[in-house]
Design an enzyme around this catalytic site. Sequence first.
Site, mmCIF file in Angstrom:
data_model
loop_
_atom_site.group_PDB
_atom_site.id
_atom_site.type_symbol
_atom_site.label_atom_id
_atom_site.label_comp_id
_atom_site.label_asym_id
_atom_site.label_seq_id
_atom_site.Cartn_x
_atom_site.Cartn_y
_atom_site.Cartn_z
ATOM 1 N N GLU A 165 -9.143 64.441 92.148
ATOM 2 C CA GLU A 165 -9.103 65.853 92.544
ATOM 3 C C GLU A 165 -10.422 66.341 93.128
ATOM 4 O O GLU A 165 -10.430 67.157 94.063
ATOM 5 C CB GLU A 165 -8.694 66.736 91.364
ATOM 6 N N HIS A 171 -0.498 70.775 81.743
ATOM 7 C CA HIS A 171 0.238 70.890 83.012
ATOM 8 C C HIS A 171 0.573 72.347 83.356
ATOM 9 O O HIS A 171 0.812 72.661 84.515
ATOM 10 C CB HIS A 171 1.550 70.094 82.965
HETATM 11 C C1 LIG Z 1 -6.124 64.976 86.682
HETATM 12 C C2 LIG Z 1 -4.708 64.610 86.881
HETATM 13 N N1 LIG Z 1 -4.252 64.422 88.131
HETATM 14 C C3 LIG Z 1 -2.965 64.093 88.344
HETATM 15 C C4 LIG Z 1 -2.109 63.943 87.285
HETATM 16 C C5 LIG Z 1 -0.650 63.618 87.531
HETATM 17 N N2 LIG Z 1 -0.418 62.232 87.128
HETATM 18 C C6 LIG Z 1 0.044 61.927 85.913
HETATM 19 S S1 LIG Z 1 0.115 60.287 85.662
HETATM 20 C C7 LIG Z 1 -0.429 59.965 87.212
HETATM 21 C C8 LIG Z 1 -0.595 58.558 87.664
HETATM 22 C C9 LIG Z 1 -1.637 57.879 86.873
HETATM 23 O O1 LIG Z 1 -1.658 56.534 87.189
HETATM 24 P P1 LIG Z 1 -2.357 55.523 86.212
HETATM 25 O O2 LIG Z 1 -3.660 56.065 85.767
HETATM 26 O O3 LIG Z 1 -2.360 54.190 86.871
HETATM 27 O O4 LIG Z 1 -1.423 55.502 84.925
HETATM 28 P P2 LIG Z 1 0.107 55.035 84.834
HETATM 29 O O5 LIG Z 1 0.933 56.241 85.015
HETATM 30 O O6 LIG Z 1 0.350 54.014 85.861
HETATM 31 O O7 LIG Z 1 0.239 54.497 83.452
HETATM 32 C C10 LIG Z 1 -0.679 61.134 87.901
HETATM 33 C C11 LIG Z 1 -1.182 61.204 89.267
HETATM 34 C C12 LIG Z 1 -2.616 64.167 85.996
HETATM 35 N N3 LIG Z 1 -1.825 64.090 84.902
HETATM 36 N N4 LIG Z 1 -3.928 64.482 85.815
#
Ligand SMILES: Cc1ncc(C[n+]2csc(CCOP(=O)(O)OP(=O)(O)O)c2C)c(N)n1
Lengths: 329, 326
Positions: B62, B131
């Site tokens: 972000e 959220h």
């Molecule tokens: C700061 C932030 N940005 C965006 C999100 C939305 N979001 C939730 S999970 C995710 C993907 C995260 O990917 P990863 O760290 O690889 O974890 P995975 O879901 O693959 O276990 C996103 C973009 C969030 N929760 N927090």
Amino acid sequence: MNDKFLPVGVLRKLYSDMALIRHFEDKLVLLAQEKSRVVGMQILANGQEAVAAGVVNALEPDDVIVSNHRSHGHLLAKGADPQKLMAEIMCKATGVNKGKAGTLHLAVPEINAIMTSTIVGASPPLAMGAAFAQQYLDRSNITTVFFGDGAAAEGSVHEAMNMASLWKLPVLFVCENNCWAGAQHLREHSCVENIARRADAYDMPGTTVDGNDVLAVYNTASDMADHCRKGKGPAFLETRTYRMRGHGEHDPCHYMDPAELEKWGLLCPLKTFRKYLEEHQVLPTDQINDIDRKAALIVEEAVIFGDESPFPAAADALNDLWIEEENRH
Amino acid sequence: MVMMSYGQALQSALDIALEKDANVFLAGEGVGTSIHVDPNLPTHGLLEKYGPGRIKDTPVSEAAIAGLAVGASAMGLRPVVEIMFFPFITLASDMLVNHAAKLRYMSGGKTDFPLTVRVKAGVNFGAGSQHSHNLEAWIAHTPGLKLFYPSNPADAKGLLLEAIFDPNPVIFVEEMLLYWMQGEVAEGAPPVSSGKANIVRDGTDCTIVTYGGAVHTAMQAAETLSKEEISLDVIDLRTLVPLDENTMLESVRKTGRLVVLHDANRFCGYGAEIAATVAEKAFSSLKAPIMRVAAPDIPVPVSPPQEAFFKPSPEKVISAVRAIMG
Ligand SMILES: Cc1ncc(C[n+]2csc(CCOP(=O)(O)OP(=O)(O)O)c2C)c(N)n1
Ligand SMILES: [Mg+2]
């Protein structure tokens, strides 16, 4: 697989934990289809069981873990009560956090699972702080943090790695590289394929292991935990695995390559480990089946407990923000 | 006029802006390929139409997304970036608060930042306070950031187009749970409406000042109260910065009563600014104390009964109105 000749007890425990996680998450898949049974997004760790079981079993009970949005497996492996966990996922009053956490923000400090954050990338700095406290208080324990390949792109993760290394803090960084961050594939969101390469930039040991091979995870995590515990500073473990159910149960997975999913399906960590246990006659098939049956039963009981539990009272929403004067310590 | 959803109205604004100005580009987590497939989502279909050079999926970063917008806008592009959920704006806030908002002023007016940050807001989808957290007061408290908050499809389209072509940085709040709400929307670029509040219901007994999804809460309350012969003047602010003081002051001069309503927490909420402004400038017209209806001062709970308890309801508006009607 077992070139370190781990005792049968350890192998059995690893399989039991993986089986419990799989049954638990499979059950949530079904519950998520019935809208009112569970609340909010269900972000599950099917396919990633070997990481949770392998890493957590390499830790001491007094070691701390900090988790992310895909936390159920980490917490079950750490020893969270499946009934209270399920009740919490249903947002019930009997849940581990009285219905204040839901599926995404579970905190079980009684088993040293002190925090879960759904803010992607927040867990590593939180873990760094916990590890600072362990060093400051002269404890012999370490903090392990789980975060994703996607999270590795957040600046906070890099800040935490630098500071942890600079101050030789006992943090085991576990990057669960499951190939995806939301709808973005690893090759679309990361400039490196192996995130562990970044460990070098922060002067800490970093290794990439097959995250679907529970013994590889367990053995490497044990060595790294040892490194952290000896005061040598942090270490970085990257586990290559796959997100078998998409980002969450609300994800139709239309952007995923079915061939890639199928390939990883064949590498199912439970199937692989079961085959190993049978072929090497570590555990007879009927004992393995028993473990699975027991896991299924534990999950059934957890669902009954959750279903029968009440929701918290609406006005209890006002509690727990502050420590009341009479509870000050 | 055409019927479309709030989400499609936003999509149509993005489409027009992309079509009209080659310097407009979109960036964010999943603005191209998303885990959600729904034609009512604002960025749906834009990657297919404009390609990955202009519709840019980003890593989960972000601070970098906001920095991208600040840096690129200083170079003359018109970035439209997305912060997925309102609470995640905290990660982007250094770029927005310390840079987008301040650097024009501190350059003596030499550097411009024509950027738009789209951010999704909403309570009542069971995801909890990381959220769901309406932080508009944080934004409004920072001089140098405009803040738009549409409550219906027509405004969604009009205000987003204005945000994108505004030479100043604009934080554009989308009410996520309204994405599917249908309404009449002008074809092409609708007339300018930012800085102009909308009187959505004309009444004589009490003024309700509100914005975003809470406008609909106010309208429900107004409907119920009309059966008791209490008539509400409901004002949808549409833009919180700039604030249209005149429309609300005129209304209070007419009704003599004010209830301020928002979904955000009460303490130091945007409603406090409204109340203070009216108290300062229309005090002599007030027949009763100003009331605020807002969320209690706790994080957004996840459990269904508690999340419902959190969200200001039409009933709470009705009690507030009754309390000051005497
Ligand atoms: C700061 C932030 N940005 C965006 C999100 C939305 N979001 C939730 S999970 C995710 C993907 C995260 O990917 P990863 O760290 O690889 O974890 P995975 O879901 O693959 O276990 C996103 C973009 C969030 N929760 N927090
Ligand atoms: Mg991932």
